[in-house]
Design a protein around this motif. Sequence first.
Motif, mmCIF file in Angstrom:
data_model
loop_
_atom_site.group_PDB
_atom_site.id
_atom_site.type_symbol
_atom_site.label_atom_id
_atom_site.label_comp_id
_atom_site.label_asym_id
_atom_site.label_seq_id
_atom_site.Cartn_x
_atom_site.Cartn_y
_atom_site.Cartn_z
ATOM 1 N N GLN A 37 0.858 -0.905 0.283
ATOM 2 C CA GLN A 37 -0.382 -0.205 -0.253
ATOM 3 C C GLN A 37 0.943 1.212 0.270
ATOM 4 O O GLN A 37 1.625 1.126 0.897
ATOM 5 C CB GLN A 37 -0.809 0.337 1.036
ATOM 6 N N ARG A 38 0.883 2.109 -0.848
ATOM 7 C CA ARG A 38 1.809 2.887 -1.339
ATOM 8 C C ARG A 38 1.026 4.216 -0.698
ATOM 9 O O ARG A 38 -0.246 4.778 -0.360
ATOM 10 C CB ARG A 38 1.817 3.691 -3.083
ATOM 11 N N ASN A 39 1.262 4.743 0.618
ATOM 12 C CA ASN A 39 1.417 5.627 1.402
ATOM 13 C C ASN A 39 2.522 7.054 1.532
ATOM 14 O O ASN A 39 3.729 7.260 1.478
ATOM 15 C CB ASN A 39 1.013 5.869 3.276
ATOM 16 N N GLY A 40 2.164 8.256 -0.165
ATOM 17 C CA GLY A 40 2.797 9.158 0.219
ATOM 18 C C GLY A 40 4.422 8.642 -0.639
ATOM 19 O O GLY A 40 4.448 7.950 -1.500
ATOM 20 N N ARG A 41 5.362 8.594 0.371
ATOM 21 C CA ARG A 41 6.866 7.802 -0.481
ATOM 22 C C ARG A 41 6.538 6.649 0.214
ATOM 23 O O ARG A 41 7.276 5.643 -0.246
ATOM 24 C CB ARG A 41 7.936 8.460 -0.021
ATOM 25 N N ALA A 42 6.333 6.173 1.526
ATOM 26 C CA ALA A 42 6.532 4.944 2.544
ATOM 27 C C ALA A 42 5.748 3.942 1.473
ATOM 28 O O ALA A 42 4.433 3.975 1.096
ATOM 29 C CB ALA A 42 6.005 5.530 3.769
ATOM 30 N N ALA A 43 6.411 2.630 1.543
ATOM 31 C CA ALA A 43 5.836 1.452 0.863
ATOM 32 C C ALA A 43 5.352 0.384 2.009
ATOM 33 O O ALA A 43 5.971 0.385 2.820
ATOM 34 C CB ALA A 43 6.552 0.510 0.183
ATOM 35 N N ASN A 44 3.871 0.819 2.148
ATOM 36 C CA ASN A 44 3.559 -0.040 3.283
ATOM 37 C C ASN A 44 2.932 -1.679 2.965
ATOM 38 O O ASN A 44 2.349 -1.859 2.374
ATOM 39 C CB ASN A 44 2.675 0.449 4.530
ATOM 40 N N LEU A 45 3.800 -2.729 3.282
ATOM 41 C CA LEU A 45 2.933 -4.385 3.171
ATOM 42 C C LEU A 45 1.436 -4.838 3.469
ATOM 43 O O LEU A 45 1.197 -3.881 4.251
ATOM 44 C CB LEU A 45 4.587 -5.451 3.957
#
Length: 313
Positions: free
Chosen positions: A54-62
């Motif tokens: 899941q993309r949250n801005g620049r962060a990529a969360n599994l």
Amino acid sequence: MSINRISLYHLETLLWIARLGTFAAAAEKLNTTQPAISARIGELEERLGAKLFQRNGRAANLTPAGRQLVREYRPIWDQLQDTLLRSAGFDQIRGIVRVGAGEIAAATCLPRFVAETQDRWPDLTFEIEIELTAPMIQALLNGRIDLAFAAGMVAHPALRATPIGAAELLWVASPPVAKQMEEESDAVFSLWSLPSHSPIYQVMKDALDEIPVKKHVINLCSNVRMIIDIVTIGNGFALIPKSMIRSQLENGSLVQIMAGWQVEPIMFHVVARAAEGDPVVNQVVRYASGLTLESDPFVRGSRVGRVGAPSSL
């Protein structure tokens, strides 16, 4: 699901994004572009039939599916990498290893470490950053460096550390300032130190209530060698690692003061990520963990500690 079309580079990309937290960081680590990383993950998700991030801005969360895949595949990947290196007798180690070091380590064990490792593995290259402990540990946690030579005994569950020795600290001043401190007890003296997030600063602050110099003004500088130069020309006094001022003590441009008010040595560690899966980094870390701080008392701990960014930095 087309698992027969999944390649190792798809899964390597997945692991590095999971470890570093962003597609951009993974692209830098794998020496490619962010669009290429996005394309690999898109192919992997399509062939697995599952969304992994899941993309949250620049962060990529599994996603839950991504976390399960990473948890189950990471041991397989680590075993594969170790097997390949063992089959080559570690003679094929190559690539760029990013190292962070404080000034004390840079002046003692780091040059020998670089020379010996490159003599053993000629295809291995280094990118070295000289930094204070707190930002260096943060860089290690963020994946910007692979291992660190760090000062102080601190704690972080994501890191592992091996002690490599202790640096002796001395109160020093130029001879004229030392004489003035003996004769003019009511004078105000400049005290030079590393910034407040440095372990040496904390040692210095803890000792201030005990030393006989009661009137002082604390000045901060992020460079130990600059502090040494400032004190050597006659401006104030400082708490300095002995290993960095041996020549000044020998030629008399600096002298030890307050010898009766000694402080505890600073322990140094080789620090790496606890979950580091890159076999090249792990092999280099194992080699670095066998070093000692050159010309300083060697104090090896009986167990591996954990290092991080605590309140003492």
